[in-house]
Design a protein around this motif. Sequence first.
Motif, PDB file in Angstrom:
ATOM      1  N   GLN A   1     -10.618  -1.923  -3.798  1.00  0.00           N
ATOM      2  CA  GLN A   1      -9.198  -1.858  -4.112  1.00  0.00           C
ATOM      3  C   GLN A   1      -8.969  -1.303  -5.515  1.00  0.00           C
TER       4      GLN A   1
ATOM      5  N   THR B   1      -7.526   2.462  -5.011  1.00  0.00           N
ATOM      6  CA  THR B   1      -6.104   2.403  -4.634  1.00  0.00           C
ATOM      7  C   THR B   1      -5.302   3.508  -5.290  1.00  0.00           C
TER       8      THR B   1
ATOM      9  N   TRP C   1       1.511  -0.574  -7.187  1.00  0.00           N
ATOM     10  CA  TRP C   1       0.463  -1.582  -7.339  1.00  0.00           C
ATOM     11  C   TRP C   1       1.036  -2.999  -7.409  1.00  0.00           C
TER      12      TRP C   1
ATOM     13  N   LEU D   1      -1.903  -2.689   1.319  1.00  0.00           N
ATOM     14  CA  LEU D   1      -2.325  -3.307   0.068  1.00  0.00           C
ATOM     15  C   LEU D   1      -1.797  -4.739  -0.032  1.00  0.00           C
TER      16      LEU D   1
END
Length: 441
Positions: free
Chosen positions: A32, A36, A54, A114
Amino acid sequence: MHSIISKPRLTFWQLWNMSFGFFGIQFGFALQNTNTSRIFSTLGATPDELPLFWLAAPVTGLLVQPIIGYLSDNTWHATWGRRRPFFFIGALLASIALFLMPNSTALWMAILVLWLMDASINISMEPFRAFVGDKLDESQQTAGFAMQTFFIGLGGVIASLLPMIFTNYLHVSNEVVNGAIPDSVRYSFYAGGTAYFLSVLWTVLSSDELPPEDMEKFRMEKAQRRGLIYSLKEVFGGFVHMPKTMVQLALVQFFTWFSLMGMWVFTTPAVAENVFGTVDGKSAIFQEAGNWVGNLFAVYGGVSALVAFVLPKLAHATSRKFVHMLCLVIGGLSLISIAFIHDKNVLMLPMIGVGIAWASILTMPYAILAGALPAKRMGYFMGVFNYFVVLPQIVANLVLGPVIKHLFGGHSVNVLVLGGVSMAIGGILTLIVSDSAKKEA
């Protein structure tokens, strides 16, 4: 304070087994943290948009961790124990999310996954911190958290290197084709999802848990806590009863994790621009930079795994808060130095300093805190403590976008400098923390 009933001293291999699940959990976090921003950029995000996207990660931690801590404190099963049901459920959901993430075909899909991925990782991770407090006497707790840090570092090394391994050694494509995430990243997430589940399953099957000292009293108190209103009051009411040490550590955590979020979000675009000379997220050069950031993150993860075994000895010779202060200052200066480096190989050097800081971040605050918490609410307060991990990340995600756009001229590397200053401040603030620790064995 902990119970006066002494807990059995665990062997090295018992510490190993109870901590091994963190090896898999870090596959999730490392994939991650390393990829990401790369995935978002590939799907069209600009650098100033990245922090907002995020936000999913810290917000889910804000909501999930205290609730999971509270639930695990009030769980007991004759076979599964207290924490292990949450290890297993979180690992299963996180593994599914890791398989879904690299198959996102639009930015909004990646953002939603996410949320799922981070929430699931938090379900399995938070009880692992309380697991140490449950099973270990205070004289072994720093060693217990250090063992977790070793597996976090080791898992981070392998997970961060996976895209490079698939690209350079298995000859998997690292290029964007028709706007899709590169195959090297997809296969890395598949491997990570598998490692996550199997590692946590190892701990679930190889470790046991200590039952409540007074089972009848535990059942009576659990019955009294039933009801949504009572549960919510318990979950959120503890903030006004935090131990003094926890309040002091909260300030240190704020500056530390503000810095870390900036590093995770902006290292890929910073290295791509400052070293590789591109800001085009779809270009082959940007993807090459993304692989190199994986190498850099592997360095700091590997260093942390090694340093984890040194920290208890340093803490024994000095103090836990002195060690944490020193490590954070080293990490902060290392982040600042990245702005002055334009050779990709030289970037390995500041990552050594970041690894030293990372080892302490994952060990010392929790070891200091565990000795100040009531044993029967260990999981809950560890969950509350996570607020001081996720709140600075939320602040960072809200302010860093406008800062990079309007103050830093779109140059991501300046965020790393700001993060370095923040981490060093956190280190200095460690000196105000009260730590009445027993000597570490």
